[in-house]
Each structure stands twice: as structure tokens, then as C-alpha cells.
Design a protein around this motif. Structure first.
Motif, PDB file in Angstrom:
ATOM      1  N   GLU A  45       0.492  -1.375   0.040  1.00  0.00           N
ATOM      2  CA  GLU A  45      -0.214   0.233  -0.202  1.00  0.00           C
ATOM      3  C   GLU A  45       0.901   1.264  -0.140  1.00  0.00           C
ATOM      4  N   ASP A  46       1.612   0.892   1.138  1.00  0.00           N
ATOM      5  CA  ASP A  46       2.727   2.209   1.292  1.00  0.00           C
ATOM      6  C   ASP A  46       3.299   2.393  -0.420  1.00  0.00           C
ATOM      7  N   ALA A  47       3.895   1.816  -1.036  1.00  0.00           N
ATOM      8  CA  ALA A  47       4.345   1.239  -2.127  1.00  0.00           C
ATOM      9  C   ALA A  47       3.753   2.045  -3.200  1.00  0.00           C
ATOM     10  N   GLY A  48       2.441   2.301  -3.111  1.00  0.00           N
ATOM     11  CA  GLY A  48       1.163   2.631  -3.845  1.00  0.00           C
ATOM     12  C   GLY A  48       1.090   1.488  -5.314  1.00  0.00           C
ATOM     13  N   GLY A  49       0.840   0.687  -4.754  1.00  0.00           N
ATOM     14  CA  GLY A  49       0.591  -0.675  -5.310  1.00  0.00           C
ATOM     15  C   GLY A  49       1.601  -1.113  -6.395  1.00  0.00           C
ATOM     16  N   ALA A  50       1.962  -1.991  -7.664  1.00  0.00           N
ATOM     17  CA  ALA A  50       2.689  -2.540  -8.060  1.00  0.00           C
ATOM     18  C   ALA A  50       2.234  -2.663  -9.316  1.00  0.00           C
ATOM     19  N   ASP A  51       2.852  -3.326 -10.853  1.00  0.00           N
ATOM     20  CA  ASP A  51       2.074  -4.191 -11.649  1.00  0.00           C
ATOM     21  C   ASP A  51       2.284  -5.312 -11.122  1.00  0.00           C
ATOM     22  N   LEU A  52       3.688  -5.681 -10.918  1.00  0.00           N
ATOM     23  CA  LEU A  52       3.911  -7.409 -11.095  1.00  0.00           C
ATOM     24  C   LEU A  52       4.452  -7.127  -8.837  1.00  0.00           C
ATOM     25  N   VAL A  53       4.004  -8.526  -8.163  1.00  0.00           N
ATOM     26  CA  VAL A  53       4.345  -8.422  -6.176  1.00  0.00           C
ATOM     27  C   VAL A  53       4.801  -9.632  -6.300  1.00  0.00           C
ATOM     28  N   ILE A  54       6.394 -10.422  -6.230  1.00  0.00           N
ATOM     29  CA  ILE A  54       6.407 -11.610  -6.068  1.00  0.00           C
ATOM     30  C   ILE A  54       6.483 -11.715  -4.620  1.00  0.00           C
ATOM     31  N   ILE A  55       6.136 -13.350  -4.366  1.00  0.00           N
ATOM     32  CA  ILE A  55       6.206 -13.728  -3.111  1.00  0.00           C
ATOM     33  C   ILE A  55       7.234 -14.915  -3.194  1.00  0.00           C
ATOM     34  N   ASP A  56       8.043 -15.197  -2.539  1.00  0.00           N
ATOM     35  CA  ASP A  56       9.057 -15.788  -2.702  1.00  0.00           C
ATOM     36  C   ASP A  56       9.349 -16.445  -0.822  1.00  0.00           C
ATOM     37  N   SER A  57       8.538 -17.159  -0.697  1.00  0.00           N
ATOM     38  CA  SER A  57       7.232 -17.969  -1.008  1.00  0.00           C
ATOM     39  C   SER A  57       6.131 -18.095  -0.015  1.00  0.00           C
ATOM     40  N   ILE A  58       5.337 -18.731  -0.527  1.00  0.00           N
ATOM     41  CA  ILE A  58       3.926 -18.953   0.112  1.00  0.00           C
ATOM     42  C   ILE A  58       3.820 -19.636   1.401  1.00  0.00           C
ATOM     43  N   GLN A  59       4.793 -20.329   1.838  1.00  0.00           N
ATOM     44  CA  GLN A  59       5.052 -21.553   3.066  1.00  0.00           C
ATOM     45  C   GLN A  59       5.225 -20.360   3.781  1.00  0.00           C
ATOM     46  N   THR A  60       6.380 -19.090   3.899  1.00  0.00           N
ATOM     47  CA  THR A  60       7.170 -18.913   4.428  1.00  0.00           C
ATOM     48  C   THR A  60       5.982 -17.988   5.215  1.00  0.00           C
ATOM     49  N   LEU A  61       4.786 -17.577   4.417  1.00  0.00           N
ATOM     50  CA  LEU A  61       4.609 -16.285   4.699  1.00  0.00           C
ATOM     51  C   LEU A  61       3.382 -16.912   6.430  1.00  0.00           C
ATOM     52  N   TRP A  62       3.048 -15.125   7.542  1.00  0.00           N
ATOM     53  CA  TRP A  62       1.813 -16.314   8.264  1.00  0.00           C
ATOM     54  C   TRP A  62       1.375 -14.806   8.841  1.00  0.00           C
ATOM     55  N   THR A  63       0.369 -15.093   9.848  1.00  0.00           N
ATOM     56  CA  THR A  63      -0.415 -13.623   9.687  1.00  0.00           C
ATOM     57  C   THR A  63      -1.122 -13.739  11.084  1.00  0.00           C
ATOM     58  N   ASP A  64      -0.885 -12.530  11.780  1.00  0.00           N
ATOM     59  CA  ASP A  64      -1.750 -12.100  12.882  1.00  0.00           C
ATOM     60  C   ASP A  64      -3.392 -12.752  12.923  1.00  0.00           C
ATOM     61  N   ARG A  65      -3.627 -12.784  12.041  1.00  0.00           N
ATOM     62  CA  ARG A  65      -5.202 -13.166  12.360  1.00  0.00           C
ATOM     63  C   ARG A  65      -5.574 -14.606  12.416  1.00  0.00           C
ATOM     64  N   VAL A  66      -4.462 -15.566  12.222  1.00  0.00           N
ATOM     65  CA  VAL A  66      -4.193 -17.101  12.686  1.00  0.00           C
ATOM     66  C   VAL A  66      -3.638 -16.765  13.332  1.00  0.00           C
ATOM     67  N   ASP A  67      -4.040 -18.380  14.805  1.00  0.00           N
ATOM     68  CA  ASP A  67      -2.591 -18.158  15.645  1.00  0.00           C
ATOM     69  C   ASP A  67      -1.955 -19.531  15.580  1.00  0.00           C
ATOM     70  N   SER A  68      -1.770 -20.374  14.376  1.00  0.00           N
ATOM     71  CA  SER A  68      -1.262 -21.191  14.185  1.00  0.00           C
ATOM     72  C   SER A  68      -0.078 -21.059  13.507  1.00  0.00           C
ATOM     73  N   ALA A  69       1.275 -22.206  13.141  1.00  0.00           N
ATOM     74  CA  ALA A  69       2.430 -22.254  13.082  1.00  0.00           C
ATOM     75  C   ALA A  69       2.304 -21.599  11.983  1.00  0.00           C
ATOM     76  N   PRO A  70       3.123 -20.770  11.246  1.00  0.00           N
ATOM     77  CA  PRO A  70       4.135 -20.536  10.123  1.00  0.00           C
ATOM     78  C   PRO A  70       4.273 -22.078   9.468  1.00  0.00           C
ATOM     79  N   GLY A  71       3.555 -22.229   7.637  1.00  0.00           N
ATOM     80  CA  GLY A  71       4.061 -22.738   7.388  1.00  0.00           C
ATOM     81  C   GLY A  71       3.286 -24.282   7.485  1.00  0.00           C
ATOM     82  N   THR A  72       1.839 -24.513   8.128  1.00  0.00           N
ATOM     83  CA  THR A  72       0.584 -24.839   8.577  1.00  0.00           C
ATOM     84  C   THR A  72      -0.641 -24.573   7.593  1.00  0.00           C
ATOM     85  N   VAL A  73      -0.873 -25.771   6.891  1.00  0.00           N
ATOM     86  CA  VAL A  73      -2.248 -25.078   6.205  1.00  0.00           C
ATOM     87  C   VAL A  73      -3.182 -24.383   6.336  1.00  0.00           C
TER      88      VAL A  73
END
Ligand code: TYD
Ligand code: MG
Length: 468
Positions: free
Chosen positions: A162-190
Motif C-alpha cells: 500500500e505504502d509503495a502505491g501498488g505495483a504492476d507485479l508482486v512476487i512472493i517467494d514463498s507462500i510457505q514462509t508467510l504468516w498472518t496475525d489473524r490466525v494462531d497456528s504456526a507458519p507453514g501450516t495449512v
């Protein structure tokens, strides 16, 4: 305060069970069930997105589609697989074994797009900034205007974007390393991976950026953990290849905006991945022309003809149950071809060990390869090398007939272009007229079998009486 709930979730297929068990009932995997804290149900959406009963706006089917433009990556083989470039506002999952070259491919695509004026953000959760920079230097793309971040928290990533004002292409390497505050389970879990993917997909739709999510694949070929992620994204591409070869194949398995049968072929070199414009030449490069058991199949991958060598080895089996080992083809299809040869053509082949290999690590799914497989099997059984300048294609029916296949003109032209002089095919009602290549059309497999067998010397395996 609400009591936090927990569920038992299979990390392989995402199915939920009431209690822990050793084996998942749904996918049959062992030791994949893990207890996860799920505050508000599995894959719960963000609370902020909860609709307050407000009606959505209905619009006509036709209208302006500002997001539908494609962003060509500038890498031809990648654009071929995506159907002409990444679609704005879409999420793309790129899966593959660790070390196959996903990060390399995407960094090259990012650099190429930045070079053409695109705004590209590369977020690495696996590598530190310095490591990405070293790789970029090695690939010769360090001067490109790609913005980097090393981050794994979804909320931070979204704020950054958001801060960067969006982008044309965003690459996230990798999805398995992501974690969010919204759920309590450990990173990498389903639950984590699914919720994070959902958040990123929603961002793509909202902002109009194309988002590429990198996903690791388990040994049995599934995106680790979240098969469910595949349903969420707009396109799924697999990057395959085997460690002993330098070439890599990018294959589309799902694409909401294009065909899924295209492949892109790359070669891994010292300075990154190079596109291979003529894969047939590469796959046939190290062919052993005089050997028996080798047949060239003229196949199709999407809209492109690809010639590949099929190798068979038929050897007398010391075992009660003969061995069948197949690489790159469907083993039940091999059983069918063997059964047809045995029953309809009188070739006693079933009691032998049979090894079948598609050279170069390509995976073939076309039934058109039947005829090439049958030719390679007979050639190996009778120890008679096939003509080195011949290609084979045709589908074998259970009655022992050979059926013509689609795109025979394209296959023949590609074979002629690569210097092949003969083609053995099924009999079509209307023959393709090509001047450069001699076409032998067979309606019965038996005729082709006799043609190959008379050239060879009797092998150690038993032969039909009429040839003895
Ligand atoms: P990488 O892109 O890190 O794989 P992934 O992201 O899929 O895990 O690729 C790593 C492999 O690629 C590594 O084994 C070395 C090889 N490689 C090259 O051969 N040449 C290169 O220029 C680069 C950058 C990597
Ligand atoms: Mg990587």
C-alpha cells in the motif's frame, strides 16, 4: 473472551478431522495431521472483510475491464505458458521442487519486466536481501529497478505494498514462509498458508497488481500443504525438471485466462535460465541412433510440436512377476500397449521385464505416443534398431488398430524440419500432403510389428511361431 478452538488438519490435503489420527482418511498420507488453533474456523476470512448485509452492485456482462490487460514478462517461454503474460489483478502460483529454479526464473522475469518500465516488487521470505542481490548480480540483472524486501508477515507485506502505491507485479517467494496475525497456528501450516494466500489474492483483485506466489512441492508432486491454494489462485504453473538434466519445463496446470496445455522450456546455465526456442533439437541431442529400443515420437505440447526419444528395454525376467518401470509416461498405458501386442499381434512380450523411458525428463500424456512406444518395445524385443530418421505417432486401440491423431500436419512438418525422412502413423481418412517426408500410414498394429520384426534377429525372448 472467546475460547480459542483447535482443529486437526491434514498438512497434505487440508482435510479436517475431529481428533488426531496417524493417517489421513482423505488423502491416505501418514503423520500429516497437526493440531492447529483456528480462532474463527478453518481458513477464516479477515474480520474486517465481513459483509454487513449490504447488497452488491449488479452490472451487465459487457463493460469496461481495466484489469484485463496482460503484463508480458518479456520472457517468451514464460509468456507462452501464461497465455501471453500475467493478467492484472490475478494471482499465479508457481510450484516446483526446491532448487529447481523458481526463484531464478521469477527474478529474471521481474528484472525483464522492470527493464520495460513495469513497477515490480520482489518479496523474499526465504532469502535475505544480500542473497537476492548476489543472485541478481550473477544473473546480470542487478541494474534493474526491482524493489526488494525480505519479509514474511502478511500484514506488513500488505502495508508495504500500500505504502509503495501498488505495483504492476508482486512476487512472493514463498507462500510457505508467510504468516498472518489473524490466525494462531504456526507458519507453514495449512491454515496459515491458506489465510495468507487468501489475503494476497484479495490484494491482487483490489489493487490490480499481478501477484506471483511461489510454492514448494512435496516429493509426490503436490504444492506442500495447501492443495487448497490451487483453488484460490487464477493460474497454477509447475516448474519441473530432473536434477541430472539442465533443462527445465514450465507447465500450466490451471489457467483461468488461457490454455493449460502449453509448456515453456528452459535450460539452466551458469548465468541463469535461458529460453529454449527449439526443444525438439534439445531432446534429441544425445540420441543413440544405432541402438535398438529407441523410437522418436512426434508429440504435441499445446500448440507446439515436440519431438522426443522414447527408449525401451525388454529383457527376460528372472522374477515370477515381471518388472515394469516407466519414466515420463503413464504405466497403465504401457500395460495396455503390452496387452494389445500380446493378444492382438501374437507377440510374447508380457513375461519380460520392461523398462520405458522418455528421454530428457519430459512427461508425455498424449495417447499418440502409443505407436512410438510399441515400436520401441518391438525393436528392443527383437533387437532390431529402427530407422534413425523415422518418427512415430498414433493411438493404439484395444482391437489392435492404429488411430490417426490430431495435428498430424504440424508433427510431420516439425519432423521434416529436423531432418527426418519417414513417419509411421495411423491411417487417416484424408492424408496430409507433405512433400519432405515419406508417410507410412498403418491401420493395424500387426503390420507395423511385422515390418519391424523382420528386420531384426530373433531375440532371447520367445517369438511368435510364424516368425521362427
Ligand atoms: P533456485 O532458483 O534457488 O531454486 P528454487 O527457488 O526453486 O528453490 O535455483 C537454485 C539452483 O539453480 C541451484 O541449484 C543452482 C542453480 N543455478 C544455476 O545453475 N545458475 C544460476 O545462475 C543460478 C542463479 C542458479
Ligand atoms: Mg527459491
Amino acid at each position: 473472551m472467546a475460547r480459542s478452538r483447535s482443529s486437526f488438519i491434514c498438512q497434505n490435503c487440508g482435510s479436517v478431522t475431529a481428533r488426531w489420527q496417524g493417517r489421513c482418511d482423505s488423502c491416505g498420507e501418514w503423520n500429516t495431521i497437526v493440531e492447529e488453533l483456528t480462532d474463527s474456523g478453518v481458513g477464516a476470512g479477515p474480520k474486517a472483510a465481513r459483509a454487513a448485509g449490504k447488497p452488491a452492485q449488479l452490472v451487465p456482462l459487457s463493460g469496461e475491464t481495466p484489469n484485463a490487460q496482460r503484463l508480458a514478462s518479456g520472457i517468451g517461454e514464460l509468456d507462452r505458458v501464461t497465455g501471453g503474460g500475467f493478467v492484472r489483478g490475478s494471482a499465479i502460483l508457481v510450484g516446483g521442487d526446491p532448487g529447481i529454479g523458481k526463484s531464478t526464473l521469477l527474478l529474471q522475469a521481474a528484472a525483464e519486466m522492470a527493464r520495460h518500465g513495469g513497477k515490480v516488487i520482489y518479496i523474499s521470505g526465504e532469502e535475505a536481501i544480500a542473497q537476492v542481490r548476489i543472485r541478481a548480480e550473477r544473473l546480470g540483472v542487478a541494474d534493474c529497478d526491482v524493489k526488494l524486501a525480505s519479509e514474511t508477515n502478511v500484514e506488513t507485506i500488505l502495508a508495504t505494498l500500500e505504502d509503495a502505491g501498488g505495483a504492476d507485479l508482486v512476487i512472493i517467494d514463498s507462500i510457505q514462509t508467510l504468516w498472518t496475525d489473524r490466525v494462531d497456528s504456526a507458519p507453514g501450516t495449512v491454515t496459515q498458508v491458506r489465510t495468507s494466500a487468501q489475503a494476497m489474492t484479495r490484494f491482487a483483485k483490489k489493487s490490480g497488481a499481478a501477484i506471483v506466489l511461489v510454492g514448494h512441492v512435496t516429493k509426490d508432486g503436490q504444492i506442500a500443504g495447501p492443495r487448497v491454494v490451487e483453488h484460490m489462485v487464477d493460474a497454477v504453473l509447475y516448474f519441473e525438471g530432473d536434477a541430472s538434466h539442465t533443462f527445465r519445463i514450465l507447465r500450466g496446470v490451471k489457467n483461468r485466462y488461457g490454455a493449460t496445455d502449453e509448456i515453456g522450456v528452459f535450460e539452466m546455465q551458469q548465468d541463469g535460465l535461458c529460453e529454449v526456442a527449439n526443444p525438439s533439437a534439445l531432446f534429441l541431442d544425445q540420441r543413440d541412433k544405432g541402438a535398438s529400443g529407441s523410437a522418436v515420437f512426434a508429440g504435441m505440447e499445446g500448440t507446439r510440436p515436440v519431438l522426443v526419444e522414447i527408449q525401451a528395454l525388454v529383457s527376460p525376467s528372472p522374477l515370477g512377476t515381471p518388472r515394469r518401470a516407466v519414466v515420463g509416461w503413464d504405466s497403465s498405458r504401457l500395460s495396455m500397449v503390452v496387452a494389445v501386442l500380446e493378444t492382438r499381434c501374437g507377440v510374447r512380450i508380457g513375461a519380460n521385464d520392461i523398462y520405458l523411458n522418455v528421454a530428457g525428463g519430459l512427461k508425455i500424456s498424449e495417447p499418440a505416443a502409443d505407436l512410438a512406444v510399441a515400436a520401441a518395445l518391438i525393436s528392443s524385443l527383437t533387437d532390431s534398431p529402427l530407422p534413425p530418421d523415422a518418427v512415430y505417432f498414433g493411438e493404439i486401440s484395444l482391437s489392435g488398430g492404429v488411430r490417426p491423431v490430431v495435428h498430424s500436419g504440424l508433427r510431420l512438418r516439425e519432423a521434416a524440419k529436423l531432418g527426418f525422412a519417414e513417419a509411421f502413423t495411423g491411417q487417416a481418412g484424408k492424408q496430409e500432403k507433405t512433400t519432405d517426408i515419406e508417410q507410412h500410414a498403418y491401420s493395424s498394429l500387426m503390420d507395423l510389428v511385422s515390418r519391424i520384426a523382420v528386420r531384426g534377429k530373433p531375440a532371447s525372448a520367445p517369438m511368435p511361431e510364424e516368425w521362427a
